[in-house]
Every structure is written in structure tokens, then in C-alpha cells.
Design a protein around this motif. Structure first.
Motif, PDB file in Angstrom:
ATOM      1  N   ASN A 321     -11.376  15.481 -57.869  1.00  0.00           N
ATOM      2  CA  ASN A 321     -11.578  14.269 -57.073  1.00  0.00           C
ATOM      3  C   ASN A 321     -11.079  14.405 -55.632  1.00  0.00           C
ATOM      4  O   ASN A 321     -11.562  13.726 -54.733  1.00  0.00           O
ATOM      5  CB  ASN A 321     -10.874  13.075 -57.736  1.00  0.00           C
ATOM      6  N   ALA A 323     -11.266  17.109 -53.867  1.00  0.00           N
ATOM      7  CA  ALA A 323     -11.972  18.180 -53.149  1.00  0.00           C
ATOM      8  C   ALA A 323     -12.711  17.640 -51.929  1.00  0.00           C
ATOM      9  O   ALA A 323     -12.915  18.345 -50.957  1.00  0.00           O
ATOM     10  CB  ALA A 323     -12.941  18.884 -54.094  1.00  0.00           C
ATOM     11  N   ARG A 324     -13.105  16.358 -52.005  1.00  0.00           N
ATOM     12  CA  ARG A 324     -13.867  15.806 -50.884  1.00  0.00           C
ATOM     13  C   ARG A 324     -13.012  15.671 -49.622  1.00  0.00           C
ATOM     14  O   ARG A 324     -13.543  15.588 -48.522  1.00  0.00           O
ATOM     15  CB  ARG A 324     -14.484  14.466 -51.273  1.00  0.00           C
ATOM     16  N   PHE A 325     -11.705  15.641 -49.793  1.00  0.00           N
ATOM     17  CA  PHE A 325     -10.834  15.613 -48.616  1.00  0.00           C
ATOM     18  C   PHE A 325     -10.667  17.060 -48.172  1.00  0.00           C
ATOM     19  O   PHE A 325      -9.648  17.699 -48.405  1.00  0.00           O
ATOM     20  CB  PHE A 325      -9.501  14.945 -48.951  1.00  0.00           C
ATOM     21  N   ASP A 326     -11.765  17.570 -47.566  1.00  0.00           N
ATOM     22  CA  ASP A 326     -11.869  19.002 -47.336  1.00  0.00           C
ATOM     23  C   ASP A 326     -11.298  19.440 -45.998  1.00  0.00           C
ATOM     24  O   ASP A 326     -11.376  20.607 -45.627  1.00  0.00           O
ATOM     25  CB  ASP A 326     -13.327  19.446 -47.468  1.00  0.00           C
ATOM     26  N   ILE A 328     -12.457  18.637 -43.191  1.00  0.00           N
ATOM     27  CA  ILE A 328     -13.488  18.593 -42.153  1.00  0.00           C
ATOM     28  C   ILE A 328     -13.693  17.145 -41.707  1.00  0.00           C
ATOM     29  O   ILE A 328     -13.793  16.848 -40.526  1.00  0.00           O
ATOM     30  CB  ILE A 328     -14.820  19.178 -42.680  1.00  0.00           C
ATOM     31  N   ARG A 329     -13.706  16.260 -42.688  1.00  0.00           N
ATOM     32  CA  ARG A 329     -13.900  14.848 -42.364  1.00  0.00           C
ATOM     33  C   ARG A 329     -12.575  14.094 -42.523  1.00  0.00           C
ATOM     34  O   ARG A 329     -11.580  14.660 -42.942  1.00  0.00           O
ATOM     35  CB  ARG A 329     -14.966  14.257 -43.294  1.00  0.00           C
ATOM     36  N   PHE A 330     -12.558  12.837 -42.208  1.00  0.00           N
ATOM     37  CA  PHE A 330     -11.414  11.930 -42.384  1.00  0.00           C
ATOM     38  C   PHE A 330     -10.240  12.244 -41.458  1.00  0.00           C
ATOM     39  O   PHE A 330      -9.164  11.670 -41.599  1.00  0.00           O
ATOM     40  CB  PHE A 330     -10.933  11.906 -43.844  1.00  0.00           C
TER      41      PHE A 330
END
Lengths: 474, 444
Positions: A321, A323-326, A328-330
């Protein structure tokens, strides 16, 4: 007469209708209280900047149409893992510092539609990874009963917000104990609905297969009102159930518990548990008997197995879950993850790796199935099972240091019901060393009405539902 | 030394559903302004959850049924985890050990059967654009394609030549289009090909298998053919040089350079285990009831092989059947005629094979009255020898110089007389009878 911060939902509504006070009055009163005490408690991470404007609009609506929405003008605190448009949402992690959500979570959106007004976002264990609120990247929340103590977690901010009487009701979420345990340590009422009862869309995922949004409030009756609003199938969450939602408040106010069969879980009276806690649980059992229920001792699987199952399943899902905080974004790179989060990502990555998947993840799921079967068997003969929420009262700030399994040890008594997707209510059942102790009343999946009914009856016939005098405790 | 290539194919097909696989965004992304067809779900924003697209799953199952697969009663989605900037969630929702369909086959014209391992459902990724912005080299991400439904068709390594691979691909392409789940437009990237190639080399010392090579993302049949052919050659040479054989861990991934016509090493293969597959907790598992499978089966149109077989049954030669089975207007005409044949209406005089061959060769304009054209084309000409002899005699008499040429040995002037005679009879003479008469008269 009660002060504004002491009121329950129905009392607030009566006040509005009698024109005793307005929504603006109530909000201003709460904001003052927050301003005064929050610096010492660190409950709120962000406050709603538009709250007074929204309160004015609500007052106008009440003047024109009366109260025709269930939660109209009810001030709420929202755990910071629910996305709220216009109020920053961080899940207490630096990696999301300053993140402004692009959409509203399903649950908060239902609350807003019902007329609730959000005061602010509450502190939590970073990404809900913990049972102390101490793993928050923005500092721990302090227990209103004793600021040297932890509030529990991960919904520690929301539980403390109720205990400190900063808001009327709060929203939390439970993966394994994250509502019931902080509610117990802060001496308030917490309600964990069945997994799949309330939608998870817009709730920053921790462990997808057990995350359950639920309310924390002053009374069981208030949690029932919130549960009524947030429950039901969510078109944006494929794991929500089409099972109809009962009108929970209508099951409350029973005068006794005649015909109710309760199982007192032997294994939950662990040897490591203090005698004082045990005594309170046995007293609660006596209270249920007094109210007409049958109470019998029952046996469950040793709760230590739940720790293993939960740890493996939860870490695995966490590693995926997050992994999306990679990076690159946020706006922040992955080194902004806290220590505990990094630890969980590593453990989860390991348990899902080839060669280990069968030994850990698959085995954990198999044991989980056994637990679910075991509860199904028990609920054939019993309406509810009871036990302590936590082995003891709130521990001291700093207790989690060098204790990677801290949360799991503190949640040992609630994890079985969580991994089995059951519904459970936590209510105060006494005090040890001037700190509150919580009792859990757990029912089968989708038996919310029954759990609330039993808990409400118990709560109305006991007087442990107390709130600290902050001027004295802080 | 005997060399046998072992070729398997993974084919990705983008489905043409209205919405994406797990959200309500439009699935048609081709040529759209970047990042205009996105939402929290396909952008992988915090808290967003996938809700599966029923229509897409049905399309996936239809593909499976058309490829003779069985639709599995129990199925689920899994997370396939890897990092890439175009992968919004850090994992792709795919299917690991319980695909929707498995165990099918496809027959080549030679009669050879190619096994279909599985047909599973997944989602497409976003797209990277490497470009220069304000003088700076940058990589941009377009998430319009993120979450578009993708079906993966995995064959067994049953093909042993590039031409078999090409035939297999063409048949898959045609089936996809016939069942109308996708246009499978190669140029739009709606169908992407990944051949896996290795070689079995048999010599005195026994059988040797070269290491597996997966060739990524090829977007034309011809490139697939070229890549396979290059790879077969390369692997034989490589084996002769190094003698390295296939092991469970030495699979590599190569790209294809269509300009240089070579494959090139991209990376040593991350084995399936590195993807850390686990069941997608956000989507409950599926139980597919038989009624659903039967309903989908009923919804399938006639497939190419069935259409050809039906034509052959009607009496059409296979070579003509293959020319017309996919021309809807021809098939419509045949439908009408076939049904009339049953009722013994005049059309029952029609030789279906002859009609089909005329239509296939464009001799009949399908937009006009087909039966009338057929009749006039196949009507037997004037065969009355007396009448024709008179006509031919007149022509011979009118062209003494040409007769003289014939007498000198220029036999092909017969053609001239046939042409003249056809002209005189307005094409109604039977050409065969004519040439016999002409030859006879000229010899006299």
C-alpha cells in the motif's frame, strides 16, 4: 447544567432547537478549549479554517428548516488518514506533509451530507502503524487523564479529542484495535463496525483487508448515530457489503439483557494481566448477569497466534500500500517515512518474497481462516464475547522506544476479532491507578445492532463514563 | 545437428470498454490531451480503491471461450509489484495463480494445435514521454492510459517457426476483432506482442535447450517475425560459441530495434518471484457461475474457423471460403441463397462454389442483383454449330491476309478470329465451341 463541550449529539440538537446556543457558539467554545489545552495534548494536526463560516451556514439552515439532517451542526474531529477536501491530510507522515486532498473520503462525505461540521484532523500513529500515537511524525499525543501517559493508537488523537472534550464526536479507523484500544486508554467509547460495513474509499490504506472506519464518542448512543450515517455499501469500495444497515439507535435503551448469552473469554484473562484489570472484567461479567444476561466462560485460540497472523498480513499489505508514495509525487522522498513505517515496509517486503510467501503470508491466511471458523462456531451459541481491550491501562510516553512489537503486544486481545472482521464496541469499565480501563463487547459480523445494544445497556447501568478535568490533569 | 525453435507468445490486448478497468474514466485514450482522463483511482492517489469493470471481465472471458479455454469457477486479482514511474500505485493489478481462463488452444491451417496457457485480466500502465521542455531534457507521465483494461493471452511454446507465429498472431487478431471486444489496432498499441524464444539443438551429445529470451513490446506482425528470426539465428550462434544452456534463472529480456533489425539485451529477467504477487485485498475473489459462462458463450458470434467450416459444408472449396468468410456482404448474400436453397426456389440451380469464386474474384458486383449477374456469367453461350460455322466463315472470308498468316504457321491468330466471332455474337457464343470451329475451318 452541562457545559457546551460536555454535550452528546442529541443534547446539542436540543440546545439548537431551544435556541440555548447556536452552532457558532458551540464551535467558538470548542475552539477556545482547543486553543487552551491542545498545545499540551497535541491532538490536532490541522484545524478547519472555514469552520466558523460553515457554522454560520448551519445556523441559517436551522433557523430556516429546523434540524432535518442527522448530524446537523455536530462538531467532529477526523482522524488524519481520511481525505478531507480543504483540510490537509497527512496520515501523520512527513511524506504527506502539506498534502491537500483532491477528493473527499466516502465516510467523511457521508458525514458532511448528514450535516456534521469538521473541527480538525487528529494525530495518529504515522500511517496508523502503532498503538500509541507515538510513531506520529508530528510528535505524540498526550493522554488527557495524565499527559505523561500515551493515549493509545492508532486513533489516539480522535480518542483524546473526545476524552479532552474538544469535539462532540470523532471519527477513527481500526485495523486491529486502533479504535478500541485508544478509546480504552482515554476512557471513552469506541465502535469498530464489521469489516466491509463502512467504505474505505479515501481512507489512506494501512492493511486493506482489515481497515474499518468507525466512531469514537462520549456514549454508545452517539457511536450508534455516527455508525448509522457512515455504514452501507460504498460504490467506490468493492469490499463493502450489501447487507442492509439496521437503524442502530432504535436498538438502544433496552432496560435489561434478558435472553442474551455472553461468553467470557478465558484466554483474555491472561496471566500477564494485572489482577486489578482482571477484577474489573469479572465485575463487568457480574454486571451483565445482574442485567439478566447469561455469562459463561469460553475458550478461544491462544491470542498469541493472532499476533503472528496480524503481523504478517498487515506488514505484507502495508509494504504494498505504501509503494505509491514513490518519492516522485506528493512532494517528499521516501526517506521521509518514519522508522516504524520503514520497518513495516521491510518486513512486509520480506514476507511476500518468493520462497517466504508460502511460509508466512499463506500460512497466516490459513490461520486467519481458522480464527474466523472458530468465531463462527462460538457465535452459534453466544450473542457476544467479552474481555479486556488491553492488558493494562495507558503506558507512559516513550514506552514504545525500542519496542518494535509494542503495538502487537498491546493489541493482543483485539487482534483476533479484527483479523476475523467482527464488530466490537469498547466501553469504559473502571479505573486502575486513576487511568481508565476498557471492556470490549464483540459480536459476529454484521451484528452491529446487537453489540451496540449490549454495550449501551451496560454503559447506562454503570458510571465509568467519566471525563478528566483538564485544569487538574494538565 | 537438428535445430528446432520453441516459440511462445504473450499477446496484450487493450479492451474497448466504455470505462477503465477499475474506475469510471473513459478507456479510449488514443490521441487525448495528456492527463485529462484521470481520477483518484487511476492516478493512485492515497485512499483510492479499485472497483472492477464487469464488462471488461466478460470480454476477457469471451476471449478465453473463443480460444477454447475453460472459464475458471474461482478467480481473483493479485498485485504484481514493481517500481516504474508510469505505474501509479507501485503495483499493477493482474492475475497470478487463478486467471479467469486457462487451458485453451488454437488450430493453425496445417492442423497443428497451439496450446493457450491462460487468458487473464489486468490493467494498463501510464505512458512516459521523453521530451525537451524549456531547453531541459525531461520525462513526462501521461496517466490517460493508466487503468485501461488489458487482457493477456499466453500461448504455450508450441510454435516452431516465425511463420507459425505469424499465423497464430493473425488468427488471434482476427478472433479479437470478430468477437468485438477490441479493434486490436496495432498502430494504436491496442495489441502488443511479446515472443519468448529458445532453441532445441539436437546433436550427437543429445538435446540442448538455449536460455529463454523474452522480446518485449513489439507492435507489428512483421517485426515479430523479424525479431524471432533474428533471435533464432543469434541463439544458435551464441550456443555454438558458449554452449550455455537454459537454467531456471537465466531468462533474459531483449528489445527489438526495427531499424537495425536486431534484438538487444534489456535486462536479465526479474523472475516472477521478484514481483511479490499476493492476492489483491481491495477486490473480493470471484465465483463464476455456469449460467454466466453459458450466457457469454451464447453471445459469441461465429468465429472465423466456424464460418469457413460452414461454407465448406455448403459446398464451397476451402480456398474460396477463406477469401470470403470475413466479407460480411458476401456472407449476407450467401445466407439469403442458402435459405432459399432449402425452399427449392429457382436459386437452387446455383452452384454455390462457382458463385463464391465469382464473388471472391470480384466478377460479381455485390451491390447489384447477384443472381442476375451469376446467371449471365455462367449462362452457356450459343453452341449451335451450324449457326456459328456460318458466322466464322464470314469472318474468315473478310480477312484473307490473316488466314494467310495462319497458313504460314502463326497459330495464335486463332485468338483474333475468336474475338471477332464473340463480337459478332455479342459475347453469347460458347468460346470453346468457337475455337474448335475456327481451327477446323482454317485448316480446310
Amino acid at each position: 447544567m452541562k457545559q457546551l463541550h460536555e454535550l452528546t449529539i442529541s443534547e446539542v440538537h436540543v440546545g439548537y432547537l431551544n435556541k440555548d446556543f447556536t452552532c457558532v457558539d458551540l464551535v467558538k467554545h470548542l475552539l477556545n478549549r482547543i486553543k487552551k489545552y491542545n498545545p499540551k495534548l497535541n491532538v490536532f494536526l490541522a484545524l478547519n479554517e472555514n469552520v466558523l463560516k460553515q457554522a454560520e451556514a448551519i445556523d441559517k439552515e436551522i433557523a430556516e428548516k429546523g434540524i432535518d439532517r442527522e448530524l446537523l451542526g455536530i462538531p467532529m474531529a477526523i482522524k488524519d488518514n481520511f481525505l478531507t477536501v480543504g483540510i490537509s491530510t497527512t496520515a501523520s507522515s512527513n511524506i504527506l506533509k502539506g498534502f491537500m486532498p483532491q477528493y473527499e473520503s466516502s465516510v467523511t462525505s457521508k458525514l458532511l451530507t448528514a450535516g456534521a461540521i469538521f473541527i480538525g484532523k487528529t494525530n495518529m500513529d504515522s500511517f496508523a502503524h502503532g498503538s500509541s500515537t507515538e510513531t506520529s511524525d508530528f510528535g505524540p499525543t498526550h493522554n488527557p487523564w495524565n499527559p505523561e501517559k500515551l493515549p493509545g493508537g492508532s486513533s489516539g488523537g480522535s480518542a483524546a479529542a473526545i476524552s479532552a472534550q474538544f469535539v462532540t464526536v470523532a471519527l477513527g479507523s481500526e485495523t486491529a484495535g486502533s479504535i478500541r484500544q485508544p478509546a480504552a486508554w482515554c476512557g471513552v467509547t469506541g465502535f469498530k463496525p464489521t469489516y466491509g460495513r463502512a467504505g474505505r474509499y479515501g481512507c489512506i490504506a494501512m492493511a486493506s483487508s482489515t481497515d474499518s472506519p468507525g466512531p469514537i464518542a462520549r456514549t454508545v448512543a452517539d457511536t450508534a448515530l455516527i455508525a448509522n450515517v457512515i455504514s452501507g455499501q460504498d460504490p467506490f469500495d468493492a469490499t463493502t457489503s450489501p447487507t442492509p444497515v439496521g437503524d442502530y439507535p432504535s436498538f438502544l435503551n433496552k432496560k435489561d439483557l434478558k435472553g442474551i448469552k455472553i461468553g467470557l473469554v478465558k484466554e483474555y484473562l491472561m496471566t500477564s494481566m494485572s489482577d486489578e484489570v482482571k477484577k474489573l472484567i469479572l465485575e463487568a461479567a457480574d454486571k451483565f448477569k445482574e442485567l439478566g444476561a447469561t455469562v459463561e466462560e469460553i475458550s478461544l485460540m491462544n491470542p498469541k497466534y493472532a499476533i503472528g497472523v496480524y503481523t504478517v498480513v498487515q506488514r505484507s499489505e502495508v509494504s504494498s500500500n505504501l509503494a505509491r508514495f514513490d518519492g516522485i509525487r506528493f512532494g517528499h522522498t521516501r526517506d521521509s517515512f518514519g522508522e516504524e513505517t520503514k520497518r513495516r515496509i521491510m518486513l512486509g517486503t520480506y514476507t511476500l518474497s518468493s520462497g517466504y510467501y508460502d511460509a508466512y503470508y499463506k500460512k497466516a491466511q490459513a490461520v486467519r481462516t481458522k480464527m474466523i471458523d472458530q468465531f463462527a462456531e462460538i457465535f452459534k451459541s453466544y450473542d457476544a464475547v467479552i474481555g479486556a481491550v488491553s492488558p493494562g491501562p495507558a503506558l507512559s510516553i516513550g514506552a514504545t522506544k525500542n519496542q518494535p512489537m509494542f503495538g502487537e503486544m498491546e493489541d493482543v486481545l483485539v487482534e483476533q476479532s479484527s483479523v476475523s472482521g467482527l464488530t466490537s464496541v469498547g466501553v469504559p469499565c473502571g479505573f486502575v491507578d486513576d487511568l481508565p480501563i476498557g471492556l470490549q463487547i464483540t459480536c459476529d459480523q454484521f451484528q452491529e445492532a446487537k453489540a451496540l445494544m449490549i454495550a449501551d445497556c451496560y454503559q447506562r447501568h454503570t458510571d465509568f463514563n467519566l471525563f478528566p478535568d483538564l485544569d487538574k490533569t494538565l | 545437428m537438428k535445430i528446432t525453435p520453441l516459440i511462445g507468445l504473450e499477446v496484450h490486448v487493450e479492451l474497448e470498454t466504455k470505462s477503465k478497468m477499475f474506475c469510471g474514466c473513459p478507456a479510449d485514450h488514443f490521441g487525448k490531451v495528456p492527463n485529462t482522463q484521470t481520477c483518484p483511482v487511476c492516478l493512485g492517489l492515497p485512499g483510492a480503491l479499485p472497483v472492477p469493470n464487469k464488462k471488461a471481465i466478460e470480454s476477457c472471458m469471451k476471449i478465453g471461450l473463443a480460444l477454447n479455454c475453460s472459464v475458471n469457477r474461482l478467480s481473483k486479482f493479485d498485485r504484481k509489484q514493481y517500481f516504474y514511474p508510469d505505474l501509479a500505485k507501485g503495483y499493477q493489478i493482474s492475475q497470478y495463480d487463478q486467471p479467469f481462463c486457462s487451458g485453451g488452444f488454437l488450430n493453425l491451417d496445417s492442423g497443428k494445435t497451439i496450446g493457450i496457457e491462460r487468458v487473464h485480466q489486468e490493467e494498463d500502465t501510464g505512458k512516459l514521454q521523453h521530451t525537451v521542455l524549456n531547453g531541459e531534457k525531461v520525462t513526462l507521465v501521461d496517466f490517460n492510459r493508466s487503468g485501461v483494461p488489458l487482457v493477456e493471452i499466453v500461448s504455450k511454446p508450441d510454435m516452431s517457426s516465425s511463420s507459425e507465429a505469424k499465423e497464430y498472431l493473425k488468427k488471434i487478431h482476427e478472433i479479437i476483432r470478430t468477437i468485438e471486444v477490441s479493434n486490436a489496432d496495432m498502430e494504436k498499441g491496442q495489441m502488443r506482442l511479446e515472443p519468448t524464444v529458445n532453441i532445441c539443438i539436437e546433436d550427437n551429445s543429445g538435446s540442448h535447450f538455449t536460455p529463454l529470451v523474452e522480446i518485449k513490446n513489439i507492435n507489428s506482425f512483421n517485426f515479430a517475425v523479424q525479431a524471432i528470426e533474428y533471435e533464432v539465428k543469434r541463439q544458435v550462434e551464441e550456443f555454438e560459441k558458449t554452449g550455455i544452456e537454459k537454467t531456471p534463472n537465466n531468462k533474459t529480456t531483449r528489445g527489438y530495434d526495427s531499424v537495425k533489425k536486431i534484438t538487444f539485451l534489456q535486462r536479465s529477467k526479474e523472475e516472477a518471484k521478484d514481483y511479490r504477487y499476493f492476492p489483491e485485498p481491495d477486490i473480493p475473489p470471484f465465483i463464476i457461475e455456469n449460467e454466466v459462462i453459458e450466457m457469454l458463450r451464447r453471445e459469441l458470434p461465429l468465429l472465423p474457423d466456424q464460418k469457413i467450416a460452414d461454407l465448406v459444408k455448403l459446398g464451397v472449396e476451402e480456398r474460396f471460403a477463406k477469401l470470403v468468410y470475413n466479407r460480411q456482404e458476401v456472407m449476407n448474400v450467401l445466407d439469403v441463397i442458402a435459405s432459399k436453397n432449402d425452399e427449392a426456389i429457382p436459386a437452387n440451380d446455383i452452384n454455390i462454389n462457382r458463385l463464391v469464386s465469382l464473388m471472391a474474384n470480384g466478377k460479381i458486383d455485390i451491390k447489384k442483383d447477384v443472381i442476375a449477374q451469376y446467371d449471365s456469367l455462367t449462362k452457356v453461350g450459343i453452341t449451335d454449330t451450324t449457326q456459328l460455322t456460318q458466322i466464322v466463315q464470314n469472318i474468315i472470308d473478310d480477312n484473307p491476309s490473316i488466314v494467310a498468316e495462319y497458313k504460314k504457321g502463326k497459330i495464335n491468330v486463332v485468338g483474333f478470329f475468336v474475338g471477332q466471332a464473340m463480337k459478332a455474337t455479342k459475347g453469347s457464343a460458347d468460346p470453346k465451341t468457337l475455337s474448335t470451329i475456327i481451327s477446323d475451318l482454317l485448316v480446310k
